[in-house]
Design a protein around this motif. Structure first.
Motif, PDB file in Angstrom:
ATOM      1  N   LEU A 100      -9.406  19.912  11.237  1.00  0.00           N
ATOM      2  CA  LEU A 100      -8.138  19.904  11.973  1.00  0.00           C
ATOM      3  C   LEU A 100      -6.975  20.198  11.037  1.00  0.00           C
ATOM      4  O   LEU A 100      -6.078  20.984  11.386  1.00  0.00           O
ATOM      5  CB  LEU A 100      -7.928  18.563  12.662  1.00  0.00           C
ATOM      6  N   ALA A 101      -6.959  19.586   9.860  1.00  0.00           N
ATOM      7  CA  ALA A 101      -5.889  19.848   8.902  1.00  0.00           C
ATOM      8  C   ALA A 101      -5.837  21.328   8.534  1.00  0.00           C
ATOM      9  O   ALA A 101      -4.755  21.929   8.468  1.00  0.00           O
ATOM     10  CB  ALA A 101      -6.077  18.991   7.651  1.00  0.00           C
ATOM     11  N   SER A 102      -6.982  21.923   8.318  1.00  0.00           N
ATOM     12  CA  SER A 102      -7.033  23.357   7.993  1.00  0.00           C
ATOM     13  C   SER A 102      -6.516  24.198   9.150  1.00  0.00           C
ATOM     14  O   SER A 102      -5.774  25.168   8.959  1.00  0.00           O
ATOM     15  CB  SER A 102      -8.475  23.773   7.654  1.00  0.00           C
ATOM     16  N   TYR A 103      -6.900  23.821  10.368  1.00  0.00           N
ATOM     17  CA  TYR A 103      -6.463  24.593  11.545  1.00  0.00           C
ATOM     18  C   TYR A 103      -4.949  24.487  11.718  1.00  0.00           C
ATOM     19  O   TYR A 103      -4.277  25.495  11.983  1.00  0.00           O
ATOM     20  CB  TYR A 103      -7.186  24.095  12.797  1.00  0.00           C
ATOM     21  N   LEU A 104      -4.399  23.284  11.567  1.00  0.00           N
ATOM     22  CA  LEU A 104      -2.961  23.118  11.717  1.00  0.00           C
ATOM     23  C   LEU A 104      -2.200  23.901  10.658  1.00  0.00           C
ATOM     24  O   LEU A 104      -1.183  24.538  10.948  1.00  0.00           O
ATOM     25  CB  LEU A 104      -2.592  21.634  11.632  1.00  0.00           C
ATOM     26  N   ALA A 105      -2.693  23.879   9.424  1.00  0.00           N
ATOM     27  CA  ALA A 105      -2.023  24.624   8.355  1.00  0.00           C
ATOM     28  C   ALA A 105      -2.013  26.116   8.642  1.00  0.00           C
ATOM     29  O   ALA A 105      -1.055  26.827   8.313  1.00  0.00           O
ATOM     30  CB  ALA A 105      -2.697  24.336   7.012  1.00  0.00           C
ATOM     31  N   ALA A 106      -3.064  26.606   9.283  1.00  0.00           N
ATOM     32  CA  ALA A 106      -3.179  28.039   9.551  1.00  0.00           C
ATOM     33  C   ALA A 106      -2.482  28.470  10.839  1.00  0.00           C
ATOM     34  O   ALA A 106      -2.029  29.622  10.935  1.00  0.00           O
ATOM     35  CB  ALA A 106      -4.660  28.426   9.613  1.00  0.00           C
ATOM     36  N   PRO A 115      -1.388  14.647   3.946  1.00  0.00           N
ATOM     37  CA  PRO A 115      -1.670  13.788   2.794  1.00  0.00           C
ATOM     38  C   PRO A 115      -2.391  14.576   1.699  1.00  0.00           C
ATOM     39  O   PRO A 115      -3.005  15.613   1.961  1.00  0.00           O
ATOM     40  CB  PRO A 115      -2.582  12.701   3.376  1.00  0.00           C
ATOM     41  N   PRO A 116      -2.339  14.103   0.450  1.00  0.00           N
ATOM     42  CA  PRO A 116      -2.935  14.858  -0.663  1.00  0.00           C
ATOM     43  C   PRO A 116      -4.393  15.237  -0.450  1.00  0.00           C
ATOM     44  O   PRO A 116      -4.808  16.358  -0.767  1.00  0.00           O
ATOM     45  CB  PRO A 116      -2.782  13.908  -1.857  1.00  0.00           C
ATOM     46  N   GLU A 117      -5.184  14.318   0.104  1.00  0.00           N
ATOM     47  CA  GLU A 117      -6.611  14.597   0.278  1.00  0.00           C
ATOM     48  C   GLU A 117      -6.891  15.594   1.393  1.00  0.00           C
ATOM     49  O   GLU A 117      -8.021  16.064   1.546  1.00  0.00           O
ATOM     50  CB  GLU A 117      -7.394  13.301   0.517  1.00  0.00           C
ATOM     51  N   TYR A 118      -5.855  15.953   2.175  1.00  0.00           N
ATOM     52  CA  TYR A 118      -5.998  16.928   3.252  1.00  0.00           C
ATOM     53  C   TYR A 118      -5.206  18.200   2.988  1.00  0.00           C
ATOM     54  O   TYR A 118      -5.224  19.117   3.804  1.00  0.00           O
ATOM     55  CB  TYR A 118      -5.496  16.326   4.575  1.00  0.00           C
ATOM     56  N   TRP A 119      -4.519  18.272   1.866  1.00  0.00           N
ATOM     57  CA  TRP A 119      -3.541  19.343   1.677  1.00  0.00           C
ATOM     58  C   TRP A 119      -4.179  20.728   1.759  1.00  0.00           C
ATOM     59  O   TRP A 119      -5.303  20.951   1.290  1.00  0.00           O
ATOM     60  CB  TRP A 119      -2.833  19.193   0.327  1.00  0.00           C
ATOM     61  N   GLN A 120      -3.434  21.647   2.394  1.00  0.00           N
ATOM     62  CA  GLN A 120      -3.845  23.043   2.549  1.00  0.00           C
ATOM     63  C   GLN A 120      -2.657  23.943   2.227  1.00  0.00           C
ATOM     64  O   GLN A 120      -1.500  23.549   2.405  1.00  0.00           O
ATOM     65  CB  GLN A 120      -4.283  23.313   3.999  1.00  0.00           C
ATOM     66  N   GLU A 121      -2.948  25.154   1.773  1.00  0.00           N
ATOM     67  CA  GLU A 121      -1.888  26.149   1.592  1.00  0.00           C
ATOM     68  C   GLU A 121      -1.128  26.320   2.896  1.00  0.00           C
ATOM     69  O   GLU A 121      -1.705  26.323   3.974  1.00  0.00           O
ATOM     70  CB  GLU A 121      -2.472  27.490   1.166  1.00  0.00           C
ATOM     71  N   GLY A 122       0.175  26.436   2.784  1.00  0.00           N
ATOM     72  CA  GLY A 122       1.015  26.596   3.963  1.00  0.00           C
ATOM     73  C   GLY A 122       1.610  25.295   4.452  1.00  0.00           C
ATOM     74  O   GLY A 122       2.410  25.296   5.396  1.00  0.00           O
ATOM     75  N   ALA A 123       1.231  24.165   3.837  1.00  0.00           N
ATOM     76  CA  ALA A 123       1.749  22.862   4.242  1.00  0.00           C
ATOM     77  C   ALA A 123       2.438  22.190   3.059  1.00  0.00           C
ATOM     78  O   ALA A 123       2.170  22.504   1.905  1.00  0.00           O
ATOM     79  CB  ALA A 123       0.622  21.964   4.753  1.00  0.00           C
ATOM     80  N   ALA A 124       3.328  21.256   3.366  1.00  0.00           N
ATOM     81  CA  ALA A 124       3.862  20.363   2.341  1.00  0.00           C
ATOM     82  C   ALA A 124       2.858  19.247   2.102  1.00  0.00           C
ATOM     83  O   ALA A 124       1.974  18.992   2.924  1.00  0.00           O
ATOM     84  CB  ALA A 124       5.202  19.788   2.796  1.00  0.00           C
ATOM     85  N   VAL A 125       2.981  18.573   0.952  1.00  0.00           N
ATOM     86  CA  VAL A 125       2.126  17.426   0.667  1.00  0.00           C
ATOM     87  C   VAL A 125       2.940  16.150   0.889  1.00  0.00           C
ATOM     88  O   VAL A 125       4.096  16.058   0.473  1.00  0.00           O
ATOM     89  CB  VAL A 125       1.551  17.480  -0.762  1.00  0.00           C
ATOM     90  N   PHE A 126       2.341  15.186   1.590  1.00  0.00           N
ATOM     91  CA  PHE A 126       3.001  13.910   1.872  1.00  0.00           C
ATOM     92  C   PHE A 126       2.443  12.867   0.918  1.00  0.00           C
ATOM     93  O   PHE A 126       1.298  12.429   1.059  1.00  0.00           O
ATOM     94  CB  PHE A 126       2.766  13.503   3.324  1.00  0.00           C
ATOM     95  N   LEU A 127       3.260  12.463  -0.058  1.00  0.00           N
ATOM     96  CA  LEU A 127       2.796  11.550  -1.097  1.00  0.00           C
ATOM     97  C   LEU A 127       3.084  10.101  -0.737  1.00  0.00           C
ATOM     98  O   LEU A 127       4.150   9.784  -0.182  1.00  0.00           O
ATOM     99  CB  LEU A 127       3.467  11.882  -2.426  1.00  0.00           C
TER     100      LEU A 127
END
Length: 237
Positions: A100-106, A115-127
């Motif tokens: 889901l994280a990958s799909y949302l980023a795309a 979140p860092p463990e879900y981060w994908q190109e095209g998204a910000a990282v929530f620390l």
């Protein structure tokens, strides 16, 4: 001094309805995975201007369709001209949540933080909140080339030092004697002497958080998210 960084305060539907005046940048807490369908539940039917949308996994993802979830989120974000979506997953990653994280980023096509463990190109990282024993610049260094959203919180740590090393646990107390301030780490602390250890009780005041966010802005962080129940309103000096 003032904070130019955007601080979104996460509020429940009840808080958003009953709070007057609202903080300048609220956040909807939160959309959930539906237990009855392959989409979402608790989607807002109205939102004030500049309200960030939050999706969490309080109800674990199980058989939910990324395309449907994305479509439902896009509808809310576009209808209310939301500044973006924060995916605030707390459960350990699994193949479905990662997909889901990958799909949302795309495909979301709107500002998104993961979140860092879900981060994908095209998204910000929530620390997560900056630990009270780590300088802010060092904490952000790993993600310095990415857009960063930062969780803002007042909670500190109990750092116990023994001959064997250091251990930490959450600290929510403030009622200590002999309180000290560390301006570099933007926190307050008290030292407890035990027969076999030293314990540093640390926490942040609203003023500490203000200074931390000012430094974060200077380090190119433009968005922070905190709990309305904890902060009440954006911290100020």
């Amino acid at each position: 001094m003032s904070i130019a960084i955007r601080l979104n305060l996460a509020m429940t539907a009840s808080e958003l309805t009953r709070t007057t005046p609202l903080p300048p940048s609220p956040a909807w807490m939160a959309c959930h995975f539906s237990p009855y369908s392959t989409g979402l539940t608790n989607l807002p039917t109205r939102l004030p201007p500049e309200t960030l949308l939050i999706l969490n996994d309080r109800t674990p993802i199980h058989g939910h369709e990324p395309e449907r979830v994305c479509r439902e989120l896009q509808g809310v974000l576009q209808r209310f001209q939301s500044p973006g979506l924060l995916v605030d997953f707390q459960n350990p990653p699994c193949p479905e949540s990662q997909a889901l994280a990958s799909y949302l980023a795309a495909h979301l096509g709107l500002p998104l933080a993961l979140p860092p463990e879900y981060w994908q190109e095209g998204a910000a990282v929530f620390l997560p909140p900056v630990p009270t024993d780590v300088p802010l610049e060092a904490y952000l260094q790993k993600w310095a080339s990415r857009e960063i959203w930062l969780e803002a919180a007042l909670e500190g740590q109990n750092i116990t030092l023994t001959r064997e090393g250091a251990a930490s646990s959450p600290n929510r107390r403030r009622d200590f004697d002999h309180i000290h301030e560390d301006k570099a780490l933007h926190c307050h602390y008290s030292i407890q002497e035990l027969p076999e250890a030293l314990v540093f009780h640390t926490w942040r005041t609203p003023e500490d958080l203000t200074q931390l966010l000012q430094e974060a802005e200077a380090l190119d962080v433009h968005t922070a998210v905190g709990l309305y129940q904890e902060l009440g309103s954006p911290p100020s000096p």
